[in-house]
Design an enzyme around this catalytic site. Structure first.
Site, PDB file in Angstrom:
ATOM      1  CB  SER A 150       8.581  -3.183 -10.493  1.00  0.00           C
ATOM      2  OG  SER A 150       8.332  -4.564 -10.426  1.00  0.00           O
ATOM      3  CE1 TYR A 163       2.949  -2.571 -11.172  1.00  0.00           C
ATOM      4  CE2 TYR A 163       4.709  -4.031 -11.884  1.00  0.00           C
ATOM      5  CZ  TYR A 163       4.169  -3.180 -10.938  1.00  0.00           C
ATOM      6  OH  TYR A 163       4.853  -2.932  -9.780  1.00  0.00           O
TER       7      TYR A 163
HETATM    8  N1  LIG Z   1       4.022  -3.963  -3.640  1.00  0.00           N
HETATM    9  C1  LIG Z   1       4.945  -4.527  -4.379  1.00  0.00           C
HETATM   10  O1  LIG Z   1       5.242  -5.714  -4.222  1.00  0.00           O
HETATM   11  C2  LIG Z   1       5.707  -3.725  -5.411  1.00  0.00           C
HETATM   12  C3  LIG Z   1       6.815  -4.321  -6.021  1.00  0.00           C
HETATM   13  C4  LIG Z   1       7.556  -3.580  -6.958  1.00  0.00           C
HETATM   14  C5  LIG Z   1       7.158  -2.295  -7.281  1.00  0.00           C
HETATM   15  N2  LIG Z   1       6.066  -1.741  -6.694  1.00  0.00           N
HETATM   16  C6  LIG Z   1       5.689  -0.390  -7.100  1.00  0.00           C
HETATM   17  O2  LIG Z   1       5.672   0.462  -5.987  1.00  0.00           O
HETATM   18  C7  LIG Z   1       4.741   1.508  -6.191  1.00  0.00           C
HETATM   19  C8  LIG Z   1       3.833   1.613  -4.974  1.00  0.00           C
HETATM   20  O3  LIG Z   1       3.169   0.374  -4.806  1.00  0.00           O
HETATM   21  P1  LIG Z   1       2.499  -0.117  -3.434  1.00  0.00           P
HETATM   22  O4  LIG Z   1       2.776  -1.550  -3.315  1.00  0.00           O
HETATM   23  O5  LIG Z   1       2.856   0.815  -2.346  1.00  0.00           O
HETATM   24  O6  LIG Z   1       0.965  -0.011  -3.869  1.00  0.00           O
HETATM   25  P2  LIG Z   1      -0.293   0.606  -3.103  1.00  0.00           P
HETATM   26  O7  LIG Z   1      -1.481   0.131  -3.864  1.00  0.00           O
HETATM   27  O8  LIG Z   1      -0.192   0.327  -1.641  1.00  0.00           O
HETATM   28  O9  LIG Z   1      -0.086   2.180  -3.342  1.00  0.00           O
HETATM   29  C9  LIG Z   1      -0.289   2.798  -4.578  1.00  0.00           C
HETATM   30  C10 LIG Z   1      -0.869   4.164  -4.319  1.00  0.00           C
HETATM   31  O10 LIG Z   1      -1.030   4.828  -5.595  1.00  0.00           O
HETATM   32  C11 LIG Z   1      -2.232   5.536  -5.527  1.00  0.00           C
HETATM   33  N3  LIG Z   1      -2.775   5.764  -6.867  1.00  0.00           N
HETATM   34  C12 LIG Z   1      -3.130   4.834  -7.779  1.00  0.00           C
HETATM   35  N4  LIG Z   1      -3.673   5.424  -8.852  1.00  0.00           N
HETATM   36  C13 LIG Z   1      -3.647   6.761  -8.613  1.00  0.00           C
HETATM   37  C14 LIG Z   1      -4.073   7.895  -9.348  1.00  0.00           C
HETATM   38  N5  LIG Z   1      -4.694   7.792 -10.528  1.00  0.00           N
HETATM   39  N6  LIG Z   1      -3.889   9.124  -8.810  1.00  0.00           N
HETATM   40  C15 LIG Z   1      -3.314   9.251  -7.584  1.00  0.00           C
HETATM   41  N7  LIG Z   1      -2.898   8.210  -6.849  1.00  0.00           N
HETATM   42  C16 LIG Z   1      -3.065   6.982  -7.357  1.00  0.00           C
HETATM   43  C17 LIG Z   1      -3.185   4.652  -4.727  1.00  0.00           C
HETATM   44  O11 LIG Z   1      -4.271   5.402  -4.195  1.00  0.00           O
HETATM   45  C18 LIG Z   1      -2.245   4.103  -3.653  1.00  0.00           C
HETATM   46  O12 LIG Z   1      -2.256   4.879  -2.477  1.00  0.00           O
HETATM   47  C19 LIG Z   1       3.992   1.181  -7.488  1.00  0.00           C
HETATM   48  O13 LIG Z   1       4.528   1.930  -8.559  1.00  0.00           O
HETATM   49  C20 LIG Z   1       4.291  -0.295  -7.673  1.00  0.00           C
HETATM   50  O14 LIG Z   1       4.265  -0.658  -9.033  1.00  0.00           O
HETATM   51  C21 LIG Z   1       5.337  -2.436  -5.762  1.00  0.00           C
END
Ligand SMILES: NC(=O)c1ccc[n+]([C@@H]2O[C@H](COP(=O)([O-])OP(=O)(O)OC[C@H]3O[C@@H](n4cnc5c(N)ncnc54)[C@H](O)[C@@H]3O)[C@@H](O)[C@H]2O)c1
Length: 268
Positions: A150, A163
């Site tokens: 991120s 985070y």
């Molecule tokens: N959405 C954003 O703006 C953004 C920005 C930068 C980075 N990210 C990163 O991208 C990645 C995905 O984020 P997203 O936005 O798709 O989030 P999201 O919440 O849509 O997806 C995250 C997924 O991880 C799964 N998860 C969480 N804990 C878990 C566990 N203990 N065991 C198995 N699965 C687990 C959840 O069930 C979910 O399906 C993350 O690492 C997040 O930090 C997101």
């Protein structure tokens, strides 16, 4: 030799390859899973959300059709079970560490148990998954590790201690894996998005609009995107495309780095 105008990069072809994507039921993981499957990979889609995985498999069935090649296999797993996570990664050629969670709270109010869980899922599990995947990658002399980090892997924001700590740690883990993997044909990189259009962020928009008493369109530019030069969210498919690039033959020299998709946020 062909002229620059007629030269084309080879398309990403992952037929015969196995990929593992964690957090596959979420916004970005889902897009990565579909992208890698479309390139021909057999994707092990890992998440603790069994319903979300079932929907993803349905969607993949429709998207991939009978065109041949890729497939999506659901793998229900809570990544806090670190031994199971390491076992799940055995035999994969491409590993995408993507699962994550967030809690926004000042340090003095941040529950230690949540800090521990965030570090477990977002740093220790990637270490164990890489550990589980490397023997096969090293044996065949090829592997791709992509860590979905991120902007918060490179910059801090107040109230996101767990985070930011986990993402900064993931950057270090990714670089170390790059150094160790290079002699074995294994690359390791981070992809660093700014705010991505996922259900999580869409919900944040509505909440912030209510809290600030302004329309949702203004939340984007005035709250979430103050540091972004490009005033829009990045789409999950754009992040998946960056992940795909890092798996492609033309990226074999790209390792130990962070591919930033932040609309200019870190250019400040
Ligand atoms: N959405 C954003 O703006 C953004 C920005 C930068 C980075 N990210 C990163 O991208 C990645 C995905 O984020 P997203 O936005 O798709 O989030 P999201 O919440 O849509 O997806 C995250 C997924 O991880 C799964 N998860 C969480 N804990 C878990 C566990 N203990 N065991 C198995 N699965 C687990 C959840 O069930 C979910 O399906 C993350 O690492 C997040 O930090 C997101």
């Amino acid at each position: 030799m062909s002229s620059p105008s007629t030269r084309t990069a080879p398309a990403l072809d992952l037929h015969g390859r196995t990929a593992l994507v964690t957090g596959a039921a979420g916004g970005i993981g889902r897009a990565c899973t579909l992208r890698l499957a479309a390139a021909g990979a057999r994707v092990r889609a890992v998440d603790r959300d069994a319903t979300g995985l079932a929907e993803l498999v349905d969607c993949a069935g429709r998207a991939l059709g009978t065109a041949g090649g890729g497939a999506v296999e659901p793998y229900v797993l809570d990544l806090t079970d670190l031994d199971a996570a390491e076992r799940a990664a055995a035999g994969t050629d491409v590993l995408v560490n993507n699962a994550g969670l967030q809690l926004v709270r000042p340090i003095e109010e941040f529950p230690p148990a949540v800090f521990h869980t965030v570090l477990t899922v977002m740093l220790e599990a990637p270490f164990r998954l890489i550990r589980g995947a490397l023997p096969h990658m090293y044996a065949q002399g090829w592997g791709r590790i992509v860590n979905v980090s991120s902007v918060h892997g490179l910059r801090a924001s107040a109230y996101k201690s767990a985070y930011v700590a986990a993402k900064h740690g993931l950057e270090g883990l990714s670089k170390t894996a790059a150094l160790e993997g290079a002699p074995h044909g294994v690359t390791s990189n981070c992809v660093n998005p700014g705010y991505v259009r996922t259900p999580l962020v869409e919900k944040q928009l509505a909440d912030q609009a209510r809290a600030h008493g302004i329309p949702e369109e203004r939340v984007l530019s005035e709250v979430l995107l103050t540091d972004s030069a490009v005033k829009r969210l990045v789409e999950p498919e754009e992040v998946a495309e960056a992940v795909a690039y890092l798996c492609a033959p033309q990226a074999s020299f790209v390792t130990g780095t962070s591919l930033v998709l932040d609309g200019g946020w870190t250019a400040h």
